[in-house]
Design an enzyme around this catalytic site. Structure first.
Site, short mmCIF file in Angstrom:
data_model
loop_
_atom_site.label_atom_id
_atom_site.label_comp_id
_atom_site.label_asym_id
_atom_site.label_seq_id
_atom_site.Cartn_x
_atom_site.Cartn_y
_atom_site.Cartn_z
N GLU A 156 0.80 -1.23 0.00
CA GLU A 156 0.00 0.00 0.00
C GLU A 156 0.84 1.29 0.00
O GLU A 156 0.64 2.17 0.84
CB GLU A 156 -0.98 -0.03 1.18
CG GLU A 156 -1.91 -1.23 1.11
CD GLU A 156 -2.79 -1.43 2.35
OE1 GLU A 156 -2.76 -0.58 3.25
OE2 GLU A 156 -3.50 -2.44 2.40
N ASN A 198 1.91 -5.12 -3.16
CA ASN A 198 0.50 -5.43 -2.86
C ASN A 198 -0.27 -4.16 -2.53
O ASN A 198 0.18 -3.34 -1.73
CB ASN A 198 0.49 -6.38 -1.64
CG ASN A 198 -0.87 -6.96 -1.32
OD1 ASN A 198 -1.55 -7.48 -2.21
ND2 ASN A 198 -1.28 -6.88 -0.07
N HIS A 234 -10.51 -5.57 -2.28
CA HIS A 234 -11.52 -5.24 -1.27
C HIS A 234 -12.57 -4.39 -1.99
O HIS A 234 -12.43 -3.18 -2.13
CB HIS A 234 -10.90 -4.44 -0.11
CG HIS A 234 -9.92 -5.24 0.68
ND1 HIS A 234 -10.31 -6.32 1.46
CD2 HIS A 234 -8.58 -5.15 0.82
CE1 HIS A 234 -9.25 -6.84 2.04
NE2 HIS A 234 -8.18 -6.15 1.66
N GLU A 271 -6.52 -10.40 -1.47
CA GLU A 271 -7.32 -10.17 -0.25
C GLU A 271 -8.80 -10.01 -0.60
O GLU A 271 -9.47 -9.10 -0.11
CB GLU A 271 -6.82 -8.91 0.48
CG GLU A 271 -5.34 -8.90 0.77
CD GLU A 271 -4.87 -7.72 1.62
OE1 GLU A 271 -5.71 -6.95 2.13
OE2 GLU A 271 -3.64 -7.60 1.80
N ASP A 273 -12.55 -9.60 -0.83
CA ASP A 273 -13.87 -9.61 -0.19
C ASP A 273 -14.77 -8.63 -0.92
O ASP A 273 -14.30 -7.62 -1.44
CB ASP A 273 -13.84 -9.38 1.33
CG ASP A 273 -12.97 -8.24 1.79
OD1 ASP A 273 -12.88 -7.22 1.08
OD2 ASP A 273 -12.40 -8.33 2.90
O1 G3I Z 1 -4.66 -8.19 18.87
C1 G3I Z 1 -5.31 -7.03 19.40
C2 G3I Z 1 -5.98 -7.36 20.70
O2 G3I Z 1 -5.00 -7.71 21.64
C3 G3I Z 1 -6.78 -6.14 21.16
O3 G3I Z 1 -7.48 -6.45 22.33
C4 G3I Z 1 -7.77 -5.70 20.10
C5 G3I Z 1 -8.54 -4.44 20.49
O4 G3I Z 1 -8.83 -3.63 19.37
O5 G3I Z 1 -7.05 -5.43 18.93
C6 G3I Z 1 -6.35 -6.56 18.42
O6 G3I Z 1 -5.69 -6.16 17.24
C7 G3I Z 1 -6.49 -5.99 16.11
C8 G3I Z 1 -5.97 -6.93 15.02
O7 G3I Z 1 -6.66 -6.69 13.81
C9 G3I Z 1 -6.13 -8.40 15.40
O8 G3I Z 1 -7.48 -8.69 15.55
C10 G3I Z 1 -6.37 -4.54 15.65
O9 G3I Z 1 -6.99 -3.70 16.60
C11 G3I Z 1 -7.02 -4.39 14.29
O10 G3I Z 1 -6.73 -3.08 13.82
C12 G3I Z 1 -6.46 -5.39 13.32
O11 G3I Z 1 -7.14 -5.24 12.10
C13 G3I Z 1 -6.52 -5.80 10.98
C14 G3I Z 1 -6.22 -4.70 9.96
O12 G3I Z 1 -5.65 -5.27 8.80
C15 G3I Z 1 -5.26 -3.66 10.50
O13 G3I Z 1 -4.91 -2.75 9.56
C16 G3I Z 1 -7.45 -6.83 10.37
O14 G3I Z 1 -7.59 -7.93 11.25
C17 G3I Z 1 -6.89 -7.31 9.02
O15 G3I Z 1 -7.87 -8.08 8.38
C18 G3I Z 1 -6.55 -6.12 8.14
O16 G3I Z 1 -5.99 -6.59 6.96
C19 G3I Z 1 -5.59 -5.59 6.01
C20 G3I Z 1 -4.33 -6.12 5.33
O17 G3I Z 1 -3.34 -6.43 6.28
C21 G3I Z 1 -3.81 -5.12 4.30
N1 G3I Z 1 -4.84 -4.74 3.36
C22 G3I Z 1 -6.11 -4.29 3.95
C23 G3I Z 1 -6.64 -5.32 4.93
C24 G3I Z 1 -7.99 -4.89 5.50
O18 G3I Z 1 -7.88 -3.74 6.27
#
Ligand code: G3I
Length: 353
Positions: A156, A198, A234, A271, A273
């Site tokens: 990105e 990516n 996405h 990715e 969806d």
């Molecule tokens: O692990 C912590 C946990 O300890 C905490 O209690 C909780 C509270 O918010 O957060 C948890 O972390 C979260 C993490 O996912 C694991 O679940 C983060 O807040 C959350 O921001 C994070 O989101 C991820 C996101 O990327 C972050 O940018 C999504 O799961 C993930 O699907 C998403 O994936 C991204 C790709 O990497 C790049 N392209 C876009 C895609 C969608 O946004």
């Protein structure tokens, strides 16, 4: 109406509107990855977060030969403070891949997001930031040398208009950060590992896609290895608060893939969806199935499109509702792990010649 009732109804309805999900020849053993292999491609994958959900390993086993760790290999998870690495979580994914003989699309080395504050706000000069980047790539690439089939080396780096995103990487190092990142990745990964750029919204074949093509040319212009471009996909199936309209049609998707594939690199959907305004209805799920078919078709129409990854298994855990309020139902399995019409659409798009 309860969501599962709604889905049961919609499955029945969509089953008549689309190719039957279990049409003859696919009654037993439907499998996304087997379908991809039968068409000469190398993978069908899913984003994976290992969790206590008995349905997931079964689906992975049946449908996928590849996965992308959803969060475990990102910088904030692996190097939360300078030169202090934590691999407990990431190692679980390496073991899972090995135990289950799966490819891993490793994700991701250089990104502006999920980047700890010590890097993003550290105020490092050019030379120091390059050294920090090299150290991170070196440690990750070495640890997972025989594990990663592909690496998202840079993630990105583009704004929507195709210019470079004003991240700490670009602001400090300039566009040289891209060839530099790929150079380090090539140096420390196995020769067989495919190195990817990516990004999202490349699928519309607009200025952002031109930006991705520019990155491929830039890296190649230094004689540095870049093997592929990941089109995240996405996308939305209708206009939503976060999408001005529905996903592009097959020919636009195809043209967008070709824009970088024609430069001599592989392309993949990394990715996928396809979200909608929730709640889902039978009609919306039928539309979604056609979009999944269209995305798959575009990949199959492009020789260098090596594979496709969906961004998660079940709608239950998709990132979308938490980030885009009122949107979701974007994946191929519903919240109860039932196949949605989207599954039949995806499979049809892969198999139909
Ligand atoms: O692990 C912590 C946990 O300890 C905490 O209690 C909780 C509270 O918010 O957060 C948890 O972390 C979260 C993490 O996912 C694991 O679940 C983060 O807040 C959350 O921001 C994070 O989101 C991820 C996101 O990327 C972050 O940018 C999504 O799961 C993930 O699907 C998403 O994936 C991204 C790709 O990497 C790049 N392209 C876009 C895609 C969608 O946004």
């Amino acid at each position: 109406m309860h969501f599962s009732t709604l889905l049961a109804t919609s499955l029945a309805l969509a089953g008549s509107a689309l190719a039957a999900p279990s049409s003859p020849g696919h009654v037993k053993g439907d499998s996304l990855y087997k379908a991809m292999l039968s068409r000469g491609r190398t993978f069908a994958g899913t984003a994976l977060t290992l969790r206590d959900e008995p349905a997931e390993p079964k689906i992975v086993h049946q449908e996928f030969n590849s996965f992308t760790p959803e969060n475990a290999m990102k910088w904030e998870s692996t190097e939360p403070s300078r030169n202090s690495f934590t691999f407990t979580d990431a190692d679980r994914y390496a073991k899972y891949a090995k135990d289950n003989k799966l490819q891993i699309h490793c994700h991701t080395l250089v990104w502006h997001s999920q980047l700890p504050a010590w890097v993003a706000n550290g105020g490092f000069d050019n030379k120091t930031l390059i050294a920090i980047m090299e150290n991170h790539i070196k440690v990750l690439a070495a640890r997972y040398k025989n594990v990663c089939t592909r690496w998202d080396v840079v993630n990105e780096a583009l704004e929507e208009d195709g210019t470079y995103r004003k991240s700490v990487w670009y602001n400090t190092i300039g566009d040289a950060f891209l060839p530099i990142a790929f150079k380090f990745a090539a140096k420390y990964t196995d020769k067989k590992t495919k190195l990817f750029y990516n990004d999202y919204n490349l699928e519309y074949n607009g200025t952002k896609t031109d930006g991705a093509a520019r990155i491929v040319k830039l890296v190649k212009s230094y004689g540095i290895k870049i093997d592929g471009v990941g089109y995240q996909a996405h996308l939305a199936t209708e206009a939503t608060p976060t999408s001005p309209g529905a996903a592009p049609n097959t020919s636009v998707l195809e043209a967008a893939l070709r824009k970088t594939a024609d430069l001599g690199v592989d392309v993949a959907y990394t990715e996928i969806d396809l979200r909608m305004n929730t709640p889902a209805t039978a009609a919306k799920l039928a539309v979604q199935a056609r979009f999944y078919e269209s995305v798959a078709k575009s990949c199959l129409n492009v020789k260098r499109c090596v594979g496709m990854t969906v961004w998660g298994i079940s709608d239950k855990y998709s990132w979308i509702p938490g980030v885009f309020a009122g949107e979701g139902a974007a994946l191929v399995w519903d919240e109860n792990y039932n196949k949605k019409p989207a599954y039949a659409g995806l499979l049809k798009g892969i198999l139909k010649k």
